[in-house]
Design a protein around this motif. Structure first.
Motif, PDB file in Angstrom:
ATOM      1  N   ALA A   1     -60.894  13.637 -12.604  1.00 33.22           N
ATOM      2  CA  ALA A   1     -61.016  15.023 -12.134  1.00 33.22           C
ATOM      3  C   ALA A   1     -60.658  15.137 -10.660  1.00 33.22           C
ATOM      4  O   ALA A   1     -59.972  16.089 -10.250  1.00 33.22           O
ATOM      5  N   VAL A   2     -61.092  14.185  -9.860  1.00 35.29           N
ATOM      6  CA  VAL A   2     -60.750  14.214  -8.431  1.00 35.29           C
ATOM      7  C   VAL A   2     -59.241  14.076  -8.242  1.00 35.29           C
ATOM      8  O   VAL A   2     -58.642  14.766  -7.402  1.00 35.29           O
ATOM      9  N   ALA A   3     -58.613  13.204  -9.029  1.00 42.39           N
ATOM     10  CA  ALA A   3     -57.164  13.034  -8.912  1.00 42.39           C
ATOM     11  C   ALA A   3     -56.422  14.309  -9.307  1.00 42.39           C
ATOM     12  O   ALA A   3     -55.474  14.733  -8.626  1.00 42.39           O
TER      13      ALA A   3
ATOM     14  N   ALA B   1     -62.801  20.147  -8.257  1.00 39.60           N
ATOM     15  CA  ALA B   1     -62.633  19.637  -9.621  1.00 39.60           C
ATOM     16  C   ALA B   1     -63.818  18.769 -10.030  1.00 39.60           C
ATOM     17  O   ALA B   1     -64.277  18.824 -11.186  1.00 39.60           O
ATOM     18  N   GLU B   2     -64.353  17.986  -9.109  1.00 46.13           N
ATOM     19  CA  GLU B   2     -65.520  17.168  -9.432  1.00 46.13           C
ATOM     20  C   GLU B   2     -66.738  18.049  -9.719  1.00 46.13           C
ATOM     21  O   GLU B   2     -67.525  17.763 -10.625  1.00 46.13           O
ATOM     22  N   LEU B   3     -66.907  19.130  -8.965  1.00 42.16           N
ATOM     23  CA  LEU B   3     -68.013  20.043  -9.232  1.00 42.16           C
ATOM     24  C   LEU B   3     -67.891  20.680 -10.619  1.00 42.16           C
ATOM     25  O   LEU B   3     -68.889  20.836 -11.337  1.00 42.16           O
ATOM     26  N   LEU B   4     -66.677  21.059 -10.992  1.00 42.92           N
ATOM     27  CA  LEU B   4     -66.480  21.641 -12.320  1.00 42.92           C
ATOM     28  C   LEU B   4     -66.801  20.635 -13.420  1.00 42.92           C
ATOM     29  O   LEU B   4     -67.411  20.980 -14.441  1.00 42.92           O
ATOM     30  N   LEU B   5     -66.405  19.380 -13.235  1.00 46.35           N
ATOM     31  CA  LEU B   5     -66.722  18.365 -14.242  1.00 46.35           C
ATOM     32  C   LEU B   5     -68.224  18.144 -14.337  1.00 46.35           C
ATOM     33  O   LEU B   5     -68.782  18.005 -15.443  1.00 46.35           O
TER      34      LEU B   5
ATOM     35  N   VAL C   1     -71.795  14.810  -4.819  1.00 45.26           N
ATOM     36  CA  VAL C   1     -72.488  13.510  -4.814  1.00 45.26           C
ATOM     37  C   VAL C   1     -73.980  13.699  -5.061  1.00 45.26           C
ATOM     38  O   VAL C   1     -74.607  12.959  -5.842  1.00 45.26           O
ATOM     39  N   ALA C   2     -74.579  14.697  -4.395  1.00 48.40           N
ATOM     40  CA  ALA C   2     -76.010  14.945  -4.597  1.00 48.40           C
ATOM     41  C   ALA C   2     -76.296  15.382  -6.038  1.00 48.40           C
ATOM     42  O   ALA C   2     -77.300  14.961  -6.637  1.00 48.40           O
ATOM     43  N   TRP C   3     -75.420  16.214  -6.569  1.00 54.07           N
ATOM     44  CA  TRP C   3     -75.597  16.665  -7.956  1.00 54.07           C
ATOM     45  C   TRP C   3     -75.504  15.488  -8.907  1.00 54.07           C
ATOM     46  O   TRP C   3     -76.307  15.355  -9.830  1.00 54.07           O
ATOM     47  N   TRP C   4     -74.529  14.617  -8.729  1.00 56.00           N
ATOM     48  CA  TRP C   4     -74.371  13.457  -9.609  1.00 56.00           C
ATOM     49  C   TRP C   4     -75.560  12.506  -9.490  1.00 56.00           C
ATOM     50  O   TRP C   4     -76.002  11.921 -10.485  1.00 56.00           O
ATOM     51  N   TRP C   5     -76.100  12.362  -8.308  1.00 56.86           N
ATOM     52  CA  TRP C   5     -77.229  11.446  -8.122  1.00 56.86           C
ATOM     53  C   TRP C   5     -78.460  11.918  -8.905  1.00 56.86           C
ATOM     54  O   TRP C   5     -79.224  11.108  -9.409  1.00 56.86           O
TER      55      TRP C   5
END
Length: 519
Positions: A132-134, A165-169, A227-231
């Motif tokens: 997604a980041v790519a 894109a990372e937030l959307l994923l 990053v905080a959301w994923w953690w």
């Protein structure tokens, strides 16, 4: 050597299972296979780099492709609007595919095993976040190239694109964990698209030179939030039930098989969300009006009412119509597309809208019990399936034709020209509806035969028929209005050609799969 007692009592975790499987897979794989993967990666990077190099030269020049001066919004805002609308259109299919999924053999062997499941979905999530980041970074680079931004601004746009894109994923992963939809993320994308359109129409300049700090700060803020959301989210991946993981794995396998066999019909059925359950009884206005008609014509409006209920209970269809409209109008909103590009965009946009309205006919083809229960001939029932697509596509064609005439400064000045425009809209809408019928009732090719050898490799039988059936009718009926959209013809010049093309496509749609009509 015997393992300690406290170690032998522990069950392997999901991470241990993945590590063991990876070690045994790597040990059985030849070095030549690894060399082939490296070669494919390097070759793909070289080809993409060679194709992108001329466009990357525009960075810092502030130059965009030259147009004809008849655009509605700035090209950068138009590209951003198109990207956002397509992103919103892809969120629901991605949610249907997981987005986190296991392979079928992983579901079979790993899920039933006891032990700690932490680490089983973590590698999948990390790999998808990297992808997604790519993709987001590539989108940001595309926007920077279109805007001709400075290198600092381009770097900020790339960073913001990857973080967004990372937030959307992560929003899709959150929806999968909660077994919910993507209304929040979808609404945010639509608000961003509306903002981009308003900014473009209002003449707001795109911050392509002085916006480097803004884009960089926004990208860093979005990255920190991701990053905080994923953690916080990573500890909840174990809450996804096994039944849902098995269902998603089966759906991904079906999508992969459909894609490899070029079976677009099955792929669409897998990615389409089921119809929403009704919250109350419908008033059925068309059925009430049908009671005033002769008995032989009442099934027409009954079929149309059923089609309308199906489409209304799938909110994604409205988004697909909007996406088709944006694609068709993209040459008007942007510049540098050219005549051929305007033709292609118009046909693609019309085809996307046609696929939206082909869903009732597609379901009727797979399950003909409902159509067979009507007290009418199969041909009359098919005429009923033609009504709703006709009305919707007429309304869809109105802005496509009028916006093009408005931007070209060729609005009808006389009554004759106005009648020509009105007739063109009505006839084109009817023709698009015939293409929807052709797409929905097209017979499925026989894929059980052996593979067919071709210069590009082995292909499944019926692949060309599956890819061409449906778009062929849309291309035929959309060609006259595509010439209008490209600015090479006037409404009164193409009215007769549109009338002939629409008549042919309507008859084509009514007679497609004529074996059903003979029963």
């Amino acid at each position: 050597m015997k393992a300690p007692a406290h170690r032998s009592a522990e069950l392997p975790s999901g991470r241990d299972l993945r590590r063991w499987a990876r070690a045994h897979t790597v040990s059985t794989r030849s070095r030549w296979a690894l060399l082939g993967d490296v070669y494919d990666t390097v070759l793909a990077a070289a080809v993409i780099g060679a194709m992108a190099a001329p466009y990357l030269g525009r960075l810092g020049t502030g130059s965009t492709p030259s147009g004809n001066g008849s655009t509605v919004v700035a090209p950068v805002w138009a590209v951003l609007l198109l990207i956002l609308v397509l992103t919103r259109l892809l969120l629901d299919p991605l949610r249907r595919l997981g987005p986190l999924f296991l392979r079928p053999y992983e579901v079979t062997w790993w899920l039933p095993m006891p032990g700690d499941r932490r680490g089983l979905l973590d590698p999948v999530a990390r790999a998808e976040m990297s992808l997604a980041v790519a993709v987001g970074a590539a989108t940001g680079l595309l926007m920077a190239v279109v805007a001709g931004a400075e290198p600092t601004t381009a770097a900020g746009m790339i960073l913001l694109g990857g973080s967004t894109a990372e937030l959307l994923l992560l929003a899709l992963v959150q929806a999968q964990v909660n077994d919910a939809g993507v209304r929040g993320a979808g609404a945010a994308v639509l608000i961003a698209a509306a903002t981009a359109f308003a900014a473009g129409v209002g003449g707001v300049p795109f911050p392509d030179h002085a916006g480097g700090a803004l884009f960089t700060a926004s990208g860093l803020l979005a990255g920190v939030a991701a990053v905080a959301w994923w953690w916080r989210l990573r500890t909840r991946l174990v809450d996804v039930p096994d039944a849902r993981l098995a269902e998603v794995a089966a759906r991904n396998l079906g999508a992969q098989v459909s894609l490899l066999s070029l079976d677009t019909r099955a792929l669409g059925r897998l990615l389409s969300a089921p119809a929403r359950r009704p919250s109350g009884s419908s008033r059925l206005p068309l059925v009430r009006f049908a009671l005033r008609l002769p008995r032989g014509l009442r099934p027409l409006l009954g079929v149309a009412q059923a089609d309308w209920l199906l489409l209304r209970r799938q909110p994604r269809r409205a988004l697909q119509l909007l996406a088709g409209l944006v694609i068709a109008l993209f040459p008007v909103m942007s510049s540098g597309v050219g005549t051929v590009g305007a033709l292609v965009f118009h046909l693609i946009g019309g085809w996307v809208a046609v696929l939206t309205l082909a869903e009732p006919a597609r379901r009727a083809w797979f399950d003909g019990g409902a159509d067979a229960s009507w007290p009418a001939s199969p041909l009359l029932v098919r005429c009923g399936h033609l009504l709703v697509p006709t009305v919707v596509m007429i309304l869809w064609t109105v802005p496509v034709v009028l916006v093009r005439l408005l931007t070209a400064g060729r609005l009808p000045a006389t009554a004759g020209e106005a009648w020509a425009v009105l007739g063109l809209v009505l006839v084109a809408g009817c023709g698009w509806a015939g293409a929807a019928l052709r797409s929905g009732f097209r017979p499925t090719p026989d894929f059980s035969l052996g593979l067919v050898a071709s210069p590009i490799g082995s292909l499944p039988p019926g692949a060309v028929e599956m890819l061409v059936s449906g778009p062929d009718a849309a291309a035929l009926v959309g060609l006259p209005t595509a010439l209008l959209a490209a600015g090479v013809a006037k409404p009164e010049q193409i009215l007769l050609a549109q009338l002939v093309a629409s008549a042919v496509v309507i008859a084509w749609g009514l007679l497609t799969g004529n074996r059903m009509l003979r029963q």
